[in-house]
Design a protein around this motif. Structure first.
Motif, PDB file in Angstrom:
ATOM      1  N   ALA A  88       0.904  -1.230   0.168  1.00 14.73           N
ATOM      2  CA  ALA A  88       0.012  -0.059  -0.033  1.00 14.73           C
ATOM      3  C   ALA A  88       0.805   1.162  -0.100  1.00 14.73           C
ATOM      4  O   ALA A  88       0.527   2.256  -0.706  1.00 14.73           O
ATOM      5  N   ALA A  89       1.939   1.202   0.866  1.00 14.47           N
ATOM      6  CA  ALA A  89       2.949   2.436   0.873  1.00 14.47           C
ATOM      7  C   ALA A  89       3.646   2.486  -0.593  1.00 14.47           C
ATOM      8  O   ALA A  89       3.725   3.699  -0.999  1.00 14.47           O
ATOM      9  N   LEU A  90       3.777   1.445  -1.169  1.00 10.88           N
ATOM     10  CA  LEU A  90       4.458   1.562  -2.481  1.00 10.88           C
ATOM     11  C   LEU A  90       3.442   2.231  -3.666  1.00 10.88           C
ATOM     12  O   LEU A  90       3.891   3.129  -4.559  1.00 10.88           O
ATOM     13  N   ASP A  91       2.263   1.640  -3.456  1.00  8.60           N
ATOM     14  CA  ASP A  91       1.171   2.437  -4.510  1.00  8.60           C
ATOM     15  C   ASP A  91       1.018   3.700  -4.209  1.00  8.60           C
ATOM     16  O   ASP A  91       0.849   4.484  -5.100  1.00  8.60           O
ATOM     17  N   ASP A  92       0.895   3.996  -2.802  1.00 12.99           N
ATOM     18  CA  ASP A  92       0.641   5.387  -2.525  1.00 12.99           C
ATOM     19  C   ASP A  92       1.932   6.424  -3.087  1.00 12.99           C
ATOM     20  O   ASP A  92       1.615   7.490  -3.624  1.00 12.99           O
ATOM     21  N   ILE A 128      14.271  -0.464  14.935  1.00 12.74           N
ATOM     22  CA  ILE A 128      14.437   0.548  14.092  1.00 12.74           C
ATOM     23  C   ILE A 128      15.408   0.003  12.736  1.00 12.74           C
ATOM     24  O   ILE A 128      15.363   0.535  11.679  1.00 12.74           O
ATOM     25  N   THR A 129      16.014  -1.126  12.967  1.00 11.93           N
ATOM     26  CA  THR A 129      17.001  -1.484  11.773  1.00 11.93           C
ATOM     27  C   THR A 129      15.752  -2.206  10.824  1.00 11.93           C
ATOM     28  O   THR A 129      16.225  -1.800   9.513  1.00 11.93           O
ATOM     29  N   ARG A 130      15.022  -2.716  11.176  1.00  9.77           N
ATOM     30  CA  ARG A 130      14.101  -3.285  10.081  1.00  9.77           C
ATOM     31  C   ARG A 130      13.296  -2.202   9.541  1.00  9.77           C
ATOM     32  O   ARG A 130      13.056  -2.166   8.133  1.00  9.77           O
ATOM     33  N   ALA A 131      12.790  -0.930  10.428  1.00 10.52           N
ATOM     34  CA  ALA A 131      12.249   0.032   9.688  1.00 10.52           C
ATOM     35  C   ALA A 131      13.315   0.650   8.336  1.00 10.52           C
ATOM     36  O   ALA A 131      12.849   1.007   7.482  1.00 10.52           O
ATOM     37  N   ARG A 132      14.405   0.963   8.926  1.00  7.79           N
ATOM     38  CA  ARG A 132      15.462   1.487   7.881  1.00  7.79           C
ATOM     39  C   ARG A 132      15.774   0.565   6.755  1.00  7.79           C
ATOM     40  O   ARG A 132      15.896   1.006   5.640  1.00  7.79           O
ATOM     41  N   ASN A 133      15.512  -0.956   7.105  1.00  2.09           N
ATOM     42  CA  ASN A 133      15.673  -1.718   5.645  1.00  2.09           C
ATOM     43  C   ASN A 133      14.576  -1.639   4.781  1.00  2.09           C
ATOM     44  O   ASN A 133      14.595  -1.503   3.722  1.00  2.09           O
ATOM     45  N   GLU A 134      13.181  -1.403   5.440  1.00  2.00           N
ATOM     46  CA  GLU A 134      12.104  -1.305   4.724  1.00  2.00           C
ATOM     47  C   GLU A 134      12.098   0.202   3.830  1.00  2.00           C
ATOM     48  O   GLU A 134      11.654   0.153   2.871  1.00  2.00           O
ATOM     49  N   VAL A 135      12.629   1.104   4.632  1.00  2.00           N
ATOM     50  CA  VAL A 135      12.632   2.278   3.816  1.00  2.00           C
ATOM     51  C   VAL A 135      13.521   2.279   2.569  1.00  2.00           C
ATOM     52  O   VAL A 135      13.365   2.844   1.665  1.00  2.00           O
ATOM     53  N   ARG A 136      14.877   1.592   3.001  1.00  2.00           N
ATOM     54  CA  ARG A 136      15.749   1.570   1.778  1.00  2.00           C
ATOM     55  C   ARG A 136      14.996   0.465   0.569  1.00  2.00           C
ATOM     56  O   ARG A 136      15.123   1.163  -0.373  1.00  2.00           O
ATOM     57  N   ASP A 137      14.157  -0.351   0.896  1.00  2.00           N
ATOM     58  CA  ASP A 137      13.633  -1.223   0.066  1.00  2.00           C
ATOM     59  C   ASP A 137      12.697  -0.494  -0.666  1.00  2.00           C
ATOM     60  O   ASP A 137      12.283  -0.368  -1.855  1.00  2.00           O
ATOM     61  N   ALA A 140      13.995   2.257  -3.069  1.00  2.00           N
ATOM     62  CA  ALA A 140      14.489   1.594  -4.312  1.00  2.00           C
ATOM     63  C   ALA A 140      13.378   1.080  -5.425  1.00  2.00           C
ATOM     64  O   ALA A 140      13.508   1.314  -6.589  1.00  2.00           O
ATOM     65  N   ALA A 141      12.407   0.467  -4.738  1.00  2.00           N
ATOM     66  CA  ALA A 141      11.482   0.179  -5.797  1.00  2.00           C
ATOM     67  C   ALA A 141      10.678   1.446  -6.355  1.00  2.00           C
ATOM     68  O   ALA A 141      10.193   1.448  -7.377  1.00  2.00           O
ATOM     69  N   SER A 142      10.570   2.521  -5.473  1.00  2.00           N
ATOM     70  CA  SER A 142      10.018   3.860  -5.863  1.00  2.00           C
ATOM     71  C   SER A 142      10.688   4.360  -6.874  1.00  2.00           C
ATOM     72  O   SER A 142      10.458   4.997  -8.079  1.00  2.00           O
ATOM     73  N   LEU A 143      12.047   4.256  -6.710  1.00  2.00           N
ATOM     74  CA  LEU A 143      13.007   4.759  -7.708  1.00  2.00           C
ATOM     75  C   LEU A 143      13.064   4.244  -9.273  1.00  2.00           C
ATOM     76  O   LEU A 143      12.983   4.789 -10.073  1.00  2.00           O
ATOM     77  N   ASP A 144      12.358   2.938  -9.296  1.00  2.00           N
ATOM     78  CA  ASP A 144      12.455   2.402 -10.501  1.00  2.00           C
ATOM     79  C   ASP A 144      11.308   3.115 -11.232  1.00  2.00           C
ATOM     80  O   ASP A 144      11.533   3.279 -12.437  1.00  2.00           O
ATOM     81  N   TYR A 145      10.155   3.331 -10.698  1.00  2.00           N
ATOM     82  CA  TYR A 145       9.085   3.831 -11.201  1.00  2.00           C
ATOM     83  C   TYR A 145       9.450   5.324 -11.447  1.00  2.00           C
ATOM     84  O   TYR A 145       9.183   6.045 -12.474  1.00  2.00           O
ATOM     85  N   ALA A 146      10.207   6.113 -10.584  1.00  2.00           N
ATOM     86  CA  ALA A 146      10.408   7.564 -10.787  1.00  2.00           C
ATOM     87  C   ALA A 146      11.167   7.721 -12.005  1.00  2.00           C
ATOM     88  O   ALA A 146      11.295   8.545 -12.737  1.00  2.00           O
ATOM     89  N   ARG A 147      12.197   6.844 -12.212  1.00  2.00           N
ATOM     90  CA  ARG A 147      13.179   6.859 -13.451  1.00  2.00           C
ATOM     91  C   ARG A 147      12.409   6.608 -14.608  1.00  2.00           C
ATOM     92  O   ARG A 147      12.434   7.434 -15.780  1.00  2.00           O
ATOM     93  N   GLU A 148      11.192   5.794 -14.675  1.00  2.00           N
ATOM     94  CA  GLU A 148      10.381   5.730 -15.745  1.00  2.00           C
ATOM     95  C   GLU A 148       9.641   7.091 -16.216  1.00  2.00           C
ATOM     96  O   GLU A 148       9.595   7.371 -17.416  1.00  2.00           O
ATOM     97  N   VAL A 149       9.128   7.587 -15.193  1.00  2.00           N
ATOM     98  CA  VAL A 149       8.541   9.003 -15.840  1.00  2.00           C
ATOM     99  C   VAL A 149       9.162  10.279 -15.472  1.00  2.00           C
ATOM    100  O   VAL A 149       8.746  11.280 -15.987  1.00  2.00           O
ATOM    101  N   GLY A 150      10.388  10.062 -15.089  1.00  2.00           N
ATOM    102  CA  GLY A 150      11.333  11.269 -14.883  1.00  2.00           C
ATOM    103  C   GLY A 150      11.175  12.053 -13.737  1.00  2.00           C
ATOM    104  O   GLY A 150      11.025  13.155 -13.877  1.00  2.00           O
ATOM    105  N   MET A 151      10.860  11.544 -12.703  1.00  2.10           N
ATOM    106  CA  MET A 151      10.362  12.280 -11.231  1.00  2.10           C
ATOM    107  C   MET A 151      11.566  12.191 -10.295  1.00  2.10           C
ATOM    108  O   MET A 151      11.615  11.135  -9.624  1.00  2.10           O
ATOM    109  N   GLU A 181      24.225   4.113  -2.592  1.00  4.67           N
ATOM    110  CA  GLU A 181      23.821   2.713  -2.743  1.00  4.67           C
ATOM    111  C   GLU A 181      22.868   2.558  -3.851  1.00  4.67           C
ATOM    112  O   GLU A 181      22.956   1.576  -4.834  1.00  4.67           O
ATOM    113  N   LEU A 182      21.919   3.085  -4.201  1.00  7.47           N
ATOM    114  CA  LEU A 182      20.908   3.033  -4.941  1.00  7.47           C
ATOM    115  C   LEU A 182      21.073   3.920  -6.377  1.00  7.47           C
ATOM    116  O   LEU A 182      20.421   3.439  -7.329  1.00  7.47           O
ATOM    117  N   ASP A 183      21.759   4.608  -6.199  1.00 11.28           N
ATOM    118  CA  ASP A 183      21.903   5.669  -7.589  1.00 11.28           C
ATOM    119  C   ASP A 183      23.556   5.952  -7.491  1.00 11.28           C
ATOM    120  O   ASP A 183      23.809   7.208  -7.563  1.00 11.28           O
TER     121      ASP A 183
END
Length: 292
Positions: A88-92, A128-137, A140-151, A181-183
């Motif tokens: 749901a977070a990724l969709d939002d 909080i380590t789990r939270a940071r890992n979920e943030v990183r992931d 990363a997932a949002s960046l894939d779509y952001a690259r597609e649309v150029g945002m 790490e991601l870019d």
């Protein structure tokens, strides 16, 4: 360093600064008209404000006034207690990216989230380590779509006082580590939103601003830190009223290659939100010339 003393060409208003005027919530279309009246060239609106008026209507109004964006608030809040929540977070965030694109924003600001549920006083977990890992992931997932649309996506590190409930990325160094790490090739699609309120205290700030450079510095937010601070969330100060060396920090930022807007973002339930929007905007313009 640019001379701001003669005009306010490089002033932007984050609409949180004047969303409440004389204690009353004001719609975004009225805020845009107030900014246009004063020749303010950029704003950074919040998603809920845009939704309340209508995305297409706001896009047309901004174009009619010739007002651009310095950023769009906000994406993020990636952590969740379970797989459906993470999805749901990724969709939002995908929707937020699309909205930012429609409004022709230069970046989507990410307040990344922390322990899910903590904002409501009931954290689903304490790792909080789990939270940071979920943030990183999530980034990363949002960046894939952001690259597609150029945002471009701009990670905003928040003060450690908000590590549990709003953002578990709390230093510019940590945000830049994720960017690297991601870019790794510094494509311009992932960087940081540097909010003075959250980072002014950091002993590594000058070093990390230089490390960020032009490719990573996507947004720059200004206000001031009051002493004493009566509320850690909503008692930000007008520039020049607190203890932050604003001109020194802007010097570091511009030396690193940033040449964009200084975006005024002031949450001030006890002071500026109780004043008229006209007064607040006029003081923002004056302090942009004098103190920023």
């Amino acid at each position: 360093m640019r001379d701001f003393s003669q005009n306010h060409d490089w002033l932007s208003i984050n609409t949180a600064t004047i969303r409440k005027q004389s204690g009353i919530e004001v719609p975004l279309d009225r805020i845009i008209d107030q900014c246009a009246k004063r020749g303010i060239r950029a704003i950074s609106p919040w998603r809920d404000q845009v939704a309340a008026v209508g995305l297409d209507k706001i896009a047309k109004q901004l174009k009619a006034h010739g007002i651009g964006l310095s950023g769009y608030c906000r994406g993020g809040f990636f952590p969740a207690p379970d797989a459906p929540g993470l999805k749901a977070a990724l969709d939002d965030n995908r929707r937020a990216i699309d909205e930012a694109k429609t409004l022709e924003a230069p970046c989507l600001v990410l307040v990344v989230g922390a322990l899910p549920g903590a904002l409501d006083g009931k954290a689903a977990y304490k790792d909080i380590t789990r939270a940071r890992n979920e943030v990183r992931d999530g980034i990363a997932a949002s960046l894939d779509y952001a690259r597609e649309v150029g945002m471009p996506l701009a990670i905003e590190p928040l003060h450690p006082m908000q590590a549990a409930d709003r953002a578990c990325i709390n230093t510019l160094e940590h945000a830049l580590d994720i960017c690297d790490e991601l870019d790794a090739d510094k494509s311009g699609m992932l960087g940081v939103a540097l909010d003075i309120y959250h980072v002014w205290w950091d002993p590594k700030l000058q070093q990390q601003i230089a490390r960020a450079g032009r490719e990573r510095l996507l947004a720059y937010h200004v206000c001031d830190w009051l002493t004493p601070t009566r509320d850690l969330l909503s008692d930000r100060g007008m520039m020049g009223d607190g203890v932050v060396e604003l001109k020194k920090i802007r010097g570091w930022v511009e030396e690193a290659g940033f040449a964009g807007f200084s975006e005024v973002e002031i949450f001030s339930n006890l002071d500026w939100s109780q004043r008229s929007g006209d007064e607040t905007l006029d003081v923002c313009i004056a302090r942009h010339k004098q103190a920023v």
